[in-house]
Design an enzyme around this catalytic site. Structure first.
Site, mmCIF file in Angstrom:
data_model
loop_
_atom_site.group_PDB
_atom_site.id
_atom_site.type_symbol
_atom_site.label_atom_id
_atom_site.label_comp_id
_atom_site.label_asym_id
_atom_site.label_seq_id
_atom_site.Cartn_x
_atom_site.Cartn_y
_atom_site.Cartn_z
ATOM 1 N N VAL A 92 -10.012 -3.746 0.566
ATOM 2 C CA VAL A 92 -10.395 -5.128 0.280
ATOM 3 C C VAL A 92 -10.391 -5.985 1.540
ATOM 4 O O VAL A 92 -9.677 -5.694 2.507
ATOM 5 C CB VAL A 92 -9.464 -5.758 -0.786
ATOM 6 N N ASP A 94 0.865 -1.180 0.000
ATOM 7 C CA ASP A 94 0.000 0.000 0.000
ATOM 8 C C ASP A 94 0.905 1.235 0.000
ATOM 9 O O ASP A 94 1.466 1.581 -1.045
ATOM 10 C CB ASP A 94 -0.913 -0.094 1.230
HETATM 11 P P1 5GP Z 1 1.627 -0.158 3.964
HETATM 12 O O1 5GP Z 1 2.664 -0.130 5.014
HETATM 13 O O2 5GP Z 1 2.110 -0.604 2.613
HETATM 14 O O3 5GP Z 1 0.858 1.123 3.882
HETATM 15 O O4 5GP Z 1 0.568 -1.146 4.535
HETATM 16 C C1 5GP Z 1 0.280 -2.316 4.000
HETATM 17 C C2 5GP Z 1 -0.621 -3.053 4.969
HETATM 18 O O5 5GP Z 1 -1.824 -2.324 5.229
HETATM 19 C C3 5GP Z 1 -1.076 -4.336 4.328
HETATM 20 O O6 5GP Z 1 -0.137 -5.356 4.558
HETATM 21 C C4 5GP Z 1 -2.386 -4.564 4.993
HETATM 22 O O7 5GP Z 1 -2.170 -5.220 6.207
HETATM 23 C C5 5GP Z 1 -2.932 -3.180 5.249
HETATM 24 N N1 5GP Z 1 -3.848 -2.790 4.169
HETATM 25 C C6 5GP Z 1 -3.623 -1.910 3.167
HETATM 26 N N2 5GP Z 1 -4.689 -1.822 2.345
HETATM 27 C C7 5GP Z 1 -5.602 -2.696 2.830
HETATM 28 C C8 5GP Z 1 -6.910 -3.110 2.387
HETATM 29 O O8 5GP Z 1 -7.471 -2.673 1.365
HETATM 30 N N3 5GP Z 1 -7.530 -4.052 3.138
HETATM 31 C C9 5GP Z 1 -6.983 -4.603 4.261
HETATM 32 N N4 5GP Z 1 -7.688 -5.501 4.923
HETATM 33 N N5 5GP Z 1 -5.749 -4.240 4.703
HETATM 34 C C10 5GP Z 1 -5.069 -3.311 3.995
#
Ligand code: 5GP
Ligand code: MG
Length: 181
Positions: free
Chosen positions: A157, A107
């Protein structure tokens, strides 16, 4: 039975069959890398089902990967905030090994960047990343995955291990919660 609670309608984004085919393809890609003493590091909690399917797909490719887990929590959002905390670290020996980090969603990139840097600092021979979903539009850190299941639209999601407020991890597919507006 078998239906989500009536309060939410969940539209399928990736079906169980679509996911399964893609996981097999990812395993073929990983197997082609000829990894030395491969260590799969699954990022908890969201990747646990993906990782479970992926290691069995790797087995079908003839690999014998070791699997370990890192439990990371990410706090804060936006362009300025955001720290990643380790709730449980990898126990396996890392030095000299080819590590593949497995995460559910790439993300902002904070979680993956943190995990990559940490495993590299602990002496991995190489660190690759395999993510099921990539939300490219939301990236804040310069980090990429070596293996990506799907490039995902910028929607929240659930399912296939992923939750909202601890619900829906058990769904066999990946979906989005439909709102009435
Ligand atoms: P980042 O550090 O890349 O912002 O965070 C990634 C983490 O955020 C993912 O591993 C997941 O745990 C959570 N996350 C990001 N987008 C979503 C989403 O659409 N749904 C869910 N359930 N978790 C998300
Ligand atoms: Mg996660």
């Amino acid at each position: 039975m078998g239906e989500p609670p009536a309060s939410d309608r969940i539209a399928t984004l990736y079906s169980a069959e679509t996911i399964s085919d893609r996981v097999d393809a990812l395993a073929r890609g990983i197997a082609a890398c000829d990894l030395r003493e491969p260590l799969i590091v699954a990022v908890l909690k969201g990747s646990f089902i993906f990782a479970a399917d992926l290691i069995r797909a790797l087995h079908r490719q003839g690999l014998e990967p070791e699997i370990d887990f890192i439990f990371l929590a990410s706090y804060g959002t936006g362009t300025t905030g955001g720290t990643v905390e380790i709730l449980r670290d990898v126990e396996s020996a890392i030095e000299g090994r080819d590590v593949v980090i497995v995460d559910d969603i790439l993300d902002s990139g904070r979680t993956l960047l943190f995990a990559k840097e940490r495993l590299a600092a602990r002496g991995a021979r190489s660190v690759r990343a395999c993510v099921l979903l990539d939300k490219k539009a939301r990236r804040l850190e310069s980090v990429t995955a070596d293996f990506t299941g799907f490039e995902c639209p910028n929607r929240f999601v659930v399912g296939y291990g992923m939750d909202i407020a601890n619900r829906y991890r058990e769904l066999p597919f990946i979906g989005v919660i439909e709102t009435d507006d």
